[in-house]
Design an enzyme around this catalytic site. Structure first.
Site, PDB file in Angstrom:
ATOM      1  N   HIS A  17       1.118  -0.735  -0.143  1.00 19.04           N
ATOM      2  CA  HIS A  17       0.513   0.367   0.114  1.00 19.04           C
ATOM      3  C   HIS A  17       0.833   1.086   0.143  1.00 19.04           C
ATOM      4  O   HIS A  17       0.754   2.175  -0.821  1.00 19.04           O
ATOM      5  CB  HIS A  17      -0.933   0.304   1.354  1.00 19.04           C
ATOM      6  CG  HIS A  17      -2.048  -1.151   1.266  1.00 19.04           C
ATOM      7  ND1 HIS A  17      -1.910  -1.684   2.281  1.00 19.04           N
ATOM      8  CD2 HIS A  17      -2.920  -1.207   0.396  1.00 19.04           C
ATOM      9  CE1 HIS A  17      -3.410  -2.295   2.239  1.00 19.04           C
ATOM     10  NE2 HIS A  17      -3.735  -2.774   1.237  1.00 19.04           N
ATOM     11  N   LYS A  41     -14.979  -8.341   5.003  1.00 20.83           N
ATOM     12  CA  LYS A  41     -13.702  -8.142   5.510  1.00 20.83           C
ATOM     13  C   LYS A  41     -14.348  -8.222   6.886  1.00 20.83           C
ATOM     14  O   LYS A  41     -14.655  -7.454   7.507  1.00 20.83           O
ATOM     15  CB  LYS A  41     -12.790  -8.054   5.229  1.00 20.83           C
ATOM     16  CG  LYS A  41     -11.896  -8.359   3.512  1.00 20.83           C
ATOM     17  CD  LYS A  41     -10.939  -7.573   3.287  1.00 20.83           C
ATOM     18  CE  LYS A  41     -10.651  -8.012   2.030  1.00 20.83           C
ATOM     19  NZ  LYS A  41      -9.656  -6.915   1.579  1.00 20.83           N
ATOM     20  N   ARG A  90      -1.822  -6.355  -7.819  1.00 20.48           N
ATOM     21  CA  ARG A  90      -0.452  -6.918  -8.286  1.00 20.48           C
ATOM     22  C   ARG A  90      -0.341  -8.914  -8.716  1.00 20.48           C
ATOM     23  O   ARG A  90       0.507  -8.511  -9.095  1.00 20.48           O
ATOM     24  CB  ARG A  90      -1.365  -7.670  -6.421  1.00 20.48           C
ATOM     25  CG  ARG A  90      -0.933  -6.862  -4.957  1.00 20.48           C
ATOM     26  CD  ARG A  90      -1.386  -7.723  -4.212  1.00 20.48           C
ATOM     27  NE  ARG A  90      -2.618  -8.521  -4.120  1.00 20.48           N
ATOM     28  CZ  ARG A  90      -3.483  -8.524  -2.886  1.00 20.48           C
ATOM     29  NH1 ARG A  90      -2.695  -8.090  -1.790  1.00 20.48           N
ATOM     30  NH2 ARG A  90      -4.835  -8.093  -3.314  1.00 20.48           N
ATOM     31  N   SER A 128      -2.850  -7.664   2.941  1.00 22.85           N
ATOM     32  CA  SER A 128      -2.924  -7.323   5.059  1.00 22.85           C
ATOM     33  C   SER A 128      -3.309  -8.853   5.443  1.00 22.85           C
ATOM     34  O   SER A 128      -2.802  -9.098   6.522  1.00 22.85           O
ATOM     35  CB  SER A 128      -4.598  -6.747   5.279  1.00 22.85           C
ATOM     36  OG  SER A 128      -4.236  -5.541   4.035  1.00 22.85           O
TER      37      SER A 128
HETATM   38  O1  PNS Z   1      -8.372  -3.559   0.390  1.00 21.14           O
HETATM   39  P1  PNS Z   1     -10.227  -3.874  -0.178  1.00 21.14           P
HETATM   40  O2  PNS Z   1     -11.544  -4.765   0.903  1.00 21.14           O
HETATM   41  O3  PNS Z   1      -9.841  -3.971  -1.398  1.00 21.14           O
HETATM   42  O4  PNS Z   1     -10.689  -3.081  -0.259  1.00 21.14           O
HETATM   43  C1  PNS Z   1     -12.441  -2.429  -0.828  1.00 21.14           C
HETATM   44  C2  PNS Z   1     -13.159  -1.574  -0.566  1.00 21.14           C
HETATM   45  C3  PNS Z   1     -13.087  -1.231   0.405  1.00 21.14           C
HETATM   46  C4  PNS Z   1     -12.952  -0.183  -1.199  1.00 21.14           C
HETATM   47  C5  PNS Z   1     -14.859  -1.710  -0.960  1.00 21.14           C
HETATM   48  O5  PNS Z   1     -15.067  -2.668  -0.534  1.00 21.14           O
HETATM   49  C6  PNS Z   1     -15.431  -0.471  -1.513  1.00 21.14           C
HETATM   50  O6  PNS Z   1     -15.539   0.849  -1.964  1.00 21.14           O
HETATM   51  N1  PNS Z   1     -16.414   0.082   0.137  1.00 21.14           N
HETATM   52  C7  PNS Z   1     -17.162   0.689   0.291  1.00 21.14           C
HETATM   53  C8  PNS Z   1     -18.834  -0.037  -0.532  1.00 21.14           C
HETATM   54  C9  PNS Z   1     -18.701   0.955  -1.896  1.00 21.14           C
HETATM   55  O7  PNS Z   1     -18.645   1.959  -2.292  1.00 21.14           O
HETATM   56  N2  PNS Z   1     -18.927   0.065  -2.891  1.00 21.14           N
HETATM   57  C10 PNS Z   1     -19.489  -0.149  -4.159  1.00 21.14           C
HETATM   58  C11 PNS Z   1     -18.628  -1.010  -4.552  1.00 21.14           C
HETATM   59  S1  PNS Z   1     -18.583  -2.085  -5.475  1.00 21.14           S
END
Ligand code: PNS
Length: 161
Positions: A17, A41, A90, A128
């Site tokens: 990150h 998660k 990745r 993570s």
């Molecule tokens: O690090 P991650 O867990 O891959 O990040 C995923 C994240 C947090 C960016 C995603 O779950 C997110 O955008 N959550 C907020 C809700 C949202 O806007 N969802 C719409 C996109 S499907």
């Protein structure tokens, strides 16, 4: 001014990150690292703890801010007047999930663009989740996460056994 948003769970922030943040900070006027809830998660650190850890790690960057938000990413972006999402990729395995999210965010707000950055090869295996597993089972996480947060992860992981 071009503000980009780098969203994620950051539970916790890793060197992968940090590499993306470093490169994005050179490319955009401002980068907001945004801690969001990923409903899929289970977390180790609270959202507030994640923000605190990231703030410690990026304190040397003049154009990087750290925030958290509960809700849809596109709603936060409207609030901040930003149209740019940064995501790190990745491996091919990330692609399908990221592709879906990018399309969904673009559907929710057609002004939003997702920019993908390829990870540096040395971080391509890092996540993570794997850092948490290594820490929980007593492995060494040096080199996987920024030095200044190793102690916090080791301490927290002891409560997860
Ligand atoms: O690090 P991650 O867990 O891959 O990040 C995923 C994240 C947090 C960016 C995603 O779950 C997110 O955008 N959550 C907020 C809700 C949202 O806007 N969802 C719409 C996109 S499907």
């Amino acid at each position: 001014m071009r503000t980009s948003i780098y969203p994620g769970s950051f539970d916790p922030i890793t060197n992968g990150h940090l590499d993306i943040i470093t490169r994005a900070a050179k490319t955009f006027d401002e980068v907001i690292v945004l801690v969001l809830v990923n409903p899929d998660k289970k977390g180790m650190f609270s959202i507030e703890e994640r923000v605190e850890l990231i703030k410690r790690v990026v304190k040397g960057f003049k154009n990087v801010k750290v925030k958290s938000y509960s809700g849809l990413l596109v709603n936060f972006m409207k609030k901040e007047n930003s149209q740019i999402i940064i995501k790190g990729l990745r491996a091919m395995s990330d692609f399908e999930y990221e592709f879906q999210m990018a399309l969904m965010n673009n559907k929710l707000d057609p002004n939003v663009e997702t920019f993908f950055m390829m990870t540096r090869a040395e971080y391509s295996y890092l996540s993570s989740s794997s850092v948490k597993q290594v820490a929980i089972f007593g492995g060494c996480i040096k080199g996987l996460v920024p030095e200044e947060i190793i102690k916090d992860i080791v301490k927290k992981s002891k409560t997860f056994k």
